[in-house]
Structures are given as C-alpha cells and as structure tokens.
Motif scaffolding. Structure first.
Motif, PDB file in Angstrom:
ATOM      1  N   GLY A  75     -32.285  10.025 -29.597  1.00 25.56           N
ATOM      2  CA  GLY A  75     -33.234   9.106 -29.949  1.00 25.56           C
ATOM      3  C   GLY A  75     -32.569   8.245 -30.560  1.00 25.56           C
ATOM      4  N   GLY A  76     -32.363   8.442 -31.780  1.00 28.05           N
ATOM      5  CA  GLY A  76     -31.270   7.142 -32.616  1.00 28.05           C
ATOM      6  C   GLY A  76     -32.847   5.632 -33.128  1.00 28.05           C
ATOM      7  N   ILE A  77     -33.741   6.624 -33.362  1.00 27.18           N
ATOM      8  CA  ILE A  77     -34.765   5.326 -33.299  1.00 27.18           C
ATOM      9  C   ILE A  77     -35.647   6.063 -35.020  1.00 27.18           C
ATOM     10  N   ALA A  78     -36.155   6.060 -35.900  1.00 29.17           N
ATOM     11  CA  ALA A  78     -36.971   6.350 -37.458  1.00 29.17           C
ATOM     12  C   ALA A  78     -38.206   7.302 -36.997  1.00 29.17           C
ATOM     13  N   SER A  79     -38.371   8.253 -36.942  1.00 28.61           N
ATOM     14  CA  SER A  79     -39.678   9.480 -36.466  1.00 28.61           C
ATOM     15  C   SER A  79     -40.398   8.726 -36.646  1.00 28.61           C
ATOM     16  N   PHE A  80     -40.728   7.656 -37.259  1.00 27.26           N
ATOM     17  CA  PHE A  80     -42.564   7.214 -37.860  1.00 27.26           C
ATOM     18  C   PHE A  80     -42.829   6.603 -36.336  1.00 27.26           C
ATOM     19  N   GLU A  81     -42.087   6.052 -35.599  1.00 25.43           N
ATOM     20  CA  GLU A  81     -42.347   4.934 -34.497  1.00 25.43           C
ATOM     21  C   GLU A  81     -43.064   5.747 -33.458  1.00 25.43           C
ATOM     22  N   ILE A  82     -42.393   7.144 -33.732  1.00 16.37           N
ATOM     23  CA  ILE A  82     -42.803   7.797 -32.283  1.00 16.37           C
ATOM     24  C   ILE A  82     -44.177   8.382 -32.667  1.00 16.37           C
ATOM     25  N   VAL A  83     -44.984   8.105 -33.833  1.00 22.18           N
ATOM     26  CA  VAL A  83     -46.328   8.876 -34.225  1.00 22.18           C
ATOM     27  C   VAL A  83     -47.195   8.166 -33.390  1.00 22.18           C
ATOM     28  N   LYS A  84     -47.269   6.824 -33.391  1.00 21.20           N
ATOM     29  CA  LYS A  84     -47.896   6.008 -32.904  1.00 21.20           C
ATOM     30  C   LYS A  84     -48.717   6.076 -31.178  1.00 21.20           C
ATOM     31  N   TYR A  85     -46.822   6.996 -30.985  1.00 20.97           N
ATOM     32  CA  TYR A  85     -47.344   6.669 -29.713  1.00 20.97           C
ATOM     33  C   TYR A  85     -47.531   8.605 -29.428  1.00 20.97           C
ATOM     34  N   MET A  86     -48.063   8.915 -29.897  1.00 22.84           N
ATOM     35  CA  MET A  86     -48.011  11.101 -30.085  1.00 22.84           C
ATOM     36  C   MET A  86     -49.930  10.613 -29.861  1.00 22.84           C
ATOM     37  N   TYR A  87     -50.272  10.871 -28.271  1.00 19.93           N
ATOM     38  CA  TYR A  87     -51.891  10.122 -28.184  1.00 19.93           C
ATOM     39  C   TYR A  87     -52.018  12.263 -27.641  1.00 19.93           C
ATOM     40  N   TYR A  88     -51.783  13.017 -27.598  1.00 16.16           N
ATOM     41  CA  TYR A  88     -51.438  14.493 -27.079  1.00 16.16           C
ATOM     42  C   TYR A  88     -52.298  14.810 -28.492  1.00 16.16           C
ATOM     43  N   PRO A  89     -50.908  15.076 -29.600  1.00 14.96           N
ATOM     44  CA  PRO A  89     -51.753  15.478 -31.330  1.00 14.96           C
ATOM     45  C   PRO A  89     -52.881  14.912 -31.425  1.00 14.96           C
ATOM     46  N   PHE A  90     -52.496  14.173 -31.280  1.00 20.44           N
ATOM     47  CA  PHE A  90     -54.149  12.784 -32.153  1.00 20.44           C
ATOM     48  C   PHE A  90     -55.850  13.813 -31.430  1.00 20.44           C
ATOM     49  N   LEU A  91     -55.184  13.799 -29.504  1.00 20.26           N
ATOM     50  CA  LEU A  91     -56.692  14.002 -28.839  1.00 20.26           C
ATOM     51  C   LEU A  91     -57.211  15.127 -29.136  1.00 20.26           C
ATOM     52  N   THR A  92     -55.621  16.662 -28.981  1.00 21.67           N
ATOM     53  CA  THR A  92     -56.202  17.885 -29.717  1.00 21.67           C
ATOM     54  C   THR A  92     -56.731  18.001 -31.092  1.00 21.67           C
ATOM     55  N   ILE A  93     -56.095  16.866 -31.741  1.00 22.65           N
ATOM     56  CA  ILE A  93     -57.371  17.042 -33.556  1.00 22.65           C
ATOM     57  C   ILE A  93     -58.956  16.780 -33.063  1.00 22.65           C
ATOM     58  N   ALA A  94     -58.775  15.343 -32.154  1.00 20.64           N
ATOM     59  CA  ALA A  94     -60.118  15.094 -31.856  1.00 20.64           C
ATOM     60  C   ALA A  94     -60.617  16.117 -30.988  1.00 20.64           C
ATOM     61  N   MET A  95     -60.236  17.102 -29.973  1.00 20.98           N
ATOM     62  CA  MET A  95     -60.922  17.798 -29.498  1.00 20.98           C
ATOM     63  C   MET A  95     -61.029  19.288 -30.278  1.00 20.98           C
ATOM     64  N   GLY A  96     -60.674  19.092 -30.848  1.00 27.67           N
ATOM     65  CA  GLY A  96     -60.428  20.267 -31.760  1.00 27.67           C
ATOM     66  C   GLY A  96     -62.228  19.960 -32.659  1.00 27.67           C
ATOM     67  N   VAL A  97     -62.355  18.741 -33.286  1.00 31.02           N
ATOM     68  CA  VAL A  97     -63.400  18.576 -34.109  1.00 31.02           C
ATOM     69  C   VAL A  97     -64.303  18.515 -33.123  1.00 31.02           C
ATOM     70  N   LEU A  98     -64.934  17.841 -32.117  1.00 31.24           N
ATOM     71  CA  LEU A  98     -65.990  17.968 -31.224  1.00 31.24           C
ATOM     72  C   LEU A  98     -66.322  19.901 -30.737  1.00 31.24           C
ATOM     73  N   ALA A  99     -65.255  20.636 -30.427  1.00 30.29           N
ATOM     74  CA  ALA A  99     -65.828  21.451 -30.285  1.00 30.29           C
ATOM     75  C   ALA A  99     -66.407  22.093 -31.530  1.00 30.29           C
ATOM     76  N   ILE A 100     -65.642  22.005 -32.748  1.00 26.20           N
ATOM     77  CA  ILE A 100     -66.598  23.048 -33.626  1.00 26.20           C
ATOM     78  C   ILE A 100     -68.086  22.184 -33.667  1.00 26.20           C
ATOM     79  N   VAL A 101     -68.581  20.638 -33.494  1.00 22.94           N
ATOM     80  CA  VAL A 101     -69.366  19.612 -33.571  1.00 22.94           C
ATOM     81  C   VAL A 101     -70.216  20.536 -32.559  1.00 22.94           C
ATOM     82  N   PHE A 102     -69.732  20.929 -31.561  1.00 26.04           N
ATOM     83  CA  PHE A 102     -71.181  21.024 -30.463  1.00 26.04           C
ATOM     84  C   PHE A 102     -70.711  22.986 -29.905  1.00 26.04           C
TER      85      PHE A 102
END
Length: 440
Positions: free
Chosen positions: A396-423
């Motif tokens: 894409g010709g951009i800095a990799s850090f610029e993509i991180v803020k849009y990485m919804y799926y990995p952030f959400l999977t971490i959240a779901m993983g935490v919820l799975a452990i808690v509940f």
C-alpha cells in the motif's frame, strides 16, 4: 510441578524495549511514523542485544544472530516477499488490479465493498491456511478499492489483513492450528469448534463496522467502471491454485508468468517492459526482506539473553486457579508474540508451558489450544512490525502503524477471548463422557 524452563532475565527484553521506544516513540513525538525507519530501529536493537551478555563471546553472539536470520522460515518468507512484489507489479502494469477492482465495484453494493472484501478474505484464508498468501493476493485489490472510492488505503488494507488473520487462526491446515493442537494434545475439529464460537462474534461485528465505514463511498463509485475479465484471470488462478494447496512459490511464479503473458498479448508491455515491472516490484520488497532477516536474528539473541525464558517463568509464577490459568496462557502467548513477531513460533515456544498450566488447573486441551491460537494470531495482526502488516503496508505504500488503528477484527478477537475466559464460555458436551463440560 517442576518447572522446565529457567527463570531467564528481564534484561533480555531490553532490545525489544529499545525498538519500541525508537519506532513508536519517535512516531508519537514527530507525528510521523516514517520518521524512524523500521529497519534502522531493528538494527539498533540488534546492536544492543549483541552488546549484552558478556559471558558469551562476540563471535558466538554473531553466530546466534546469523542462525536466527537464516532460519528456513525466514528465508522462505523473504522469497515470498520478492515474488509477491513481482506478481503485484506485473499484474498492475497489465491492468489486472484496475479490472478486478472495477469488477468488484460493479457487482457489489457500494456500502458492502469493505465488508465483502473482509468476508472474502476470511473464506480464502480459511481454505488456504495462510494469512501471508491471502494478503499477498488481495492487498493490491484493497489498494485499488481505495483508489477508486476514496476510502483510506489503511482501512482497505485492514479489511484484507483482518480477514487473513481469521483463517490463519481457524484453518485446519494453518501451521498455527497444527502447532496449537499438537502441543496441547487435542483434535483439530474440537479446537476449531471451540475457537470458532469465540471469534465468530468478532467477525460479525467487524463486517458490520466495515459496511458502515464504506457507506460514504457510494457516491464516489456510482458511475459504471469498465473491466476486462481476461485481466482478472491471474488473480483467480492464483487464488484457485492456493486453495488447492499448491506451493506458494509455485503459485506466485505462475501468477507472474500468467500476468506477463496476458500483458504482452494485450499490448500493455513488451518483454523488456515485463522484466522491468517485475524488477520494480521485487525492489519494492527488499526492505521487507531485510527486516524479516534482522528480526529472525534479533529473536534468537533475545532468547540467548534469557528474555523469552523470563516471560515464561514470570507468567507461570503468577498463575492461580482455572480462570487465572487461562489468563496466564493468554498473557504468556501475547507477550511472546509481541517479542517474536511470529505467531507460529510463539505457539511452539509457549505451547509446552501452556500444557503444563492446563494440566495443573484442569483446563480442557481444546480450550488451551484455542487460547494459544486466538491470542497469538490477534497480536500478530496488530503489531506494526509483524510480517502481515509489513507486507500489507509495503504493497500500500504506507506506514504499517497507520493500518493498526483500523484493525478491528484482531482487537475484537482479543476482547472476545477475554470475555470467554471471564464468563467461562462457550460450553460444550463432551462427546466421550456424554456430559456437559464447562470450560471456565
């Protein structure tokens, strides 16, 4: 239980801290994540690692670095980068990217462009078992969608990488699935069922977010866009071959040859134009190849200096109770992946300890295997110096850090993983015992 690993040394993680300060710190201070080149930051961190551990001679440390840098997986990754660059450049030069994007713009509702790209990447990566192969094949399409619609290129690439990480985590033929199930001693189908139920909500929410995010682009693509089905053939062939399990090197080489042949036949370029386009694409990936080599050597030095052993020993010492054991596995996996920038290596390294923790606290093997794969794959899709984001940012010709803020799926999977452990969810009936097995 007797600990199998040494206590290690927290100081062994200093090179990683140096890298993070240089790369992320300079980007925050200057508000420009191009300010500190990733390769330079890793080289400086490597120099710090080599300067540590006076009990080991300089020659031995250099040998350790070279051993890690020349690991077969690292070299293979570099070759994939180079061939991916050639395929992307030749396909673009003959008009393949433009035709493929225009075809997608024509058949998909405009507000579903990004969501559709994400879902397609999910299915392809699930079938291929590799995030890198999916990103290499579809990242150029994401860039093309961005150019045609005005959607930020970082957002389009995040949709591709997110979908790629979905399959990397779940596929039966993914190396992470194989490593997780083997280290934990469970069946792939059992792990898949557990894993899928945890991450499915994250995938659904991500698709919804992407559909909403692309809504504003509808006006930009309301006019018809011409395309040639012949120019789309290389992408279809590459994806089809990958889905059939053909070696990735053969897939990419065949893609270059096919794109080149179509380009010559339709007059997009001649023989020399084909070679120049391929060379330009290869040169564009040289930095990524060097970064992969340096990371491979640096990880070996961090291991030599006791950084990885320290993480493992520290986490094991803090574990208490079943839920605490699951959090221990999640945290251990996350930290090791942040240090190694390779989710397969992470699972291989953390797997034996995770199995010990699972046995100590009565954690189902398919549960521990799922946690290993979920958290390693999630962080692999977030760290800006991981191979997935590096290759996507290179295309894409951009800095990799610029993509991180849009990485919804990995952030959400971490959240779901935490919820799975808690509940303590999901819960399944053990087919062998015929009774409900609550996994908390």
């Amino acid at each position: 239980m007797e600990k199998k690993a040494s206590k290690g040394s927290a100081l062994g993680l200093l090179p990683l801290l140096v890298f993070l300060i240089l790369f992320i710190g300079s980007g925050i201070i200057t508000k420009d994540f191009y300010a500190m080149p990733v390769l330079v930051a890793f080289v400086i961190a490597t120099v710090v690692a080599i300067g540590m551990n006076t009990k080991v001679s300089l020659d031995e440390k250099v040998e350790v670095f070279c051993k890690g840098a020349s690991d077969p997986n690292i070299i293979l990754m570099c070759i994939i980068f180079v061939l991916a660059g050639a395929f992307g450049a030749v396909s673009k030069a003959m008009g393949g990217v433009e035709s493929t994007v225009n075809f997608g713009l024509t058949i998909l509702p405009q507000n579903l462009l990004l969501a559709g790209t994400f879902v397609i990447c999910c299915f392809i990566s699930l079938s291929m078992g590799t995030s890198m192969g999916t990103i290499v094949a579809l990242a150029p399409i994401g860039v093309g969608i961005s150019e045609q619609t005005g959607i930020p290129v970082a957002l389009a690439l995040a949709a591709v990488v997110g979908g790629a990480m979905f399959g990397d985590n779940l596929s039966m033929i993914s190396d992470t699935t194989i490593a997780a199930t083997r280290t934990q001693g469970c069946g792939m189908k059992d792990k898949f069922k557990m894993n899928f139920m945890i991450v499915l909500p994250a995938a659904v929410i991500t698709a919804a977010i992407l559909a909403f995010s692309a809504g504003g682009a509808a006006n930009a693509v309301s006019q018809p866009h011409p395309y040639s089905l012949v120019k789309i053939i290389p992408y279809v062939a590459v994806l089809g071959a990958a889905l059939m399990g053909v070696n990735v090197l053969a897939v990419l080489t065949g893609g270059v040859v096919l794109s080149g042949a179509i380009g010559i036949m339709n007059g997009s370029f001649g023989i020399m134009g084909l070679l120049q386009a391929a060379a330009q694409g290869m040169q564009g990936m040289e930095d990524l190849a060097m970064i992969a080599i340096v990371i491979g050597g640096l990880v070996e030095l961090i291991k030599l200096n006791g950084g990885i052993d320290f993480l493992i020993s520290f986490i094991h010492g803090k574990v208490s109770g079943r839920r605490g054991g699951e959090f221990g596995i999640a945290i251990l996996t996350s930290l090791v992946d942040i240090c190694t920038a390779n989710n397969t290596i992470t699972i291989v390294m953390a797997g034996p300890l995770a199995k010990d923790i699972a046995q100590d606290y009565d954690i189902d093997p398919k549960r521990s295997a799922s946690l290993l794969d979920i958290f390693s794959s999630s962080w692999q899709g977030i760290i800006p110096y991981g191979a997935q984001l590096l290759v996507a940012s290179g295309i894409g010709g951009i800095a990799s850090f610029e993509i991180v803020k849009y990485m919804y799926y990995p952030f959400l999977t971490i959240a779901m993983g935490v919820l799975a452990i808690v509940f303590g969810i999901p819960q399944f009936k053990d087919s062998e015992k015929g009774s409900e097995s609550k996994i908390a």
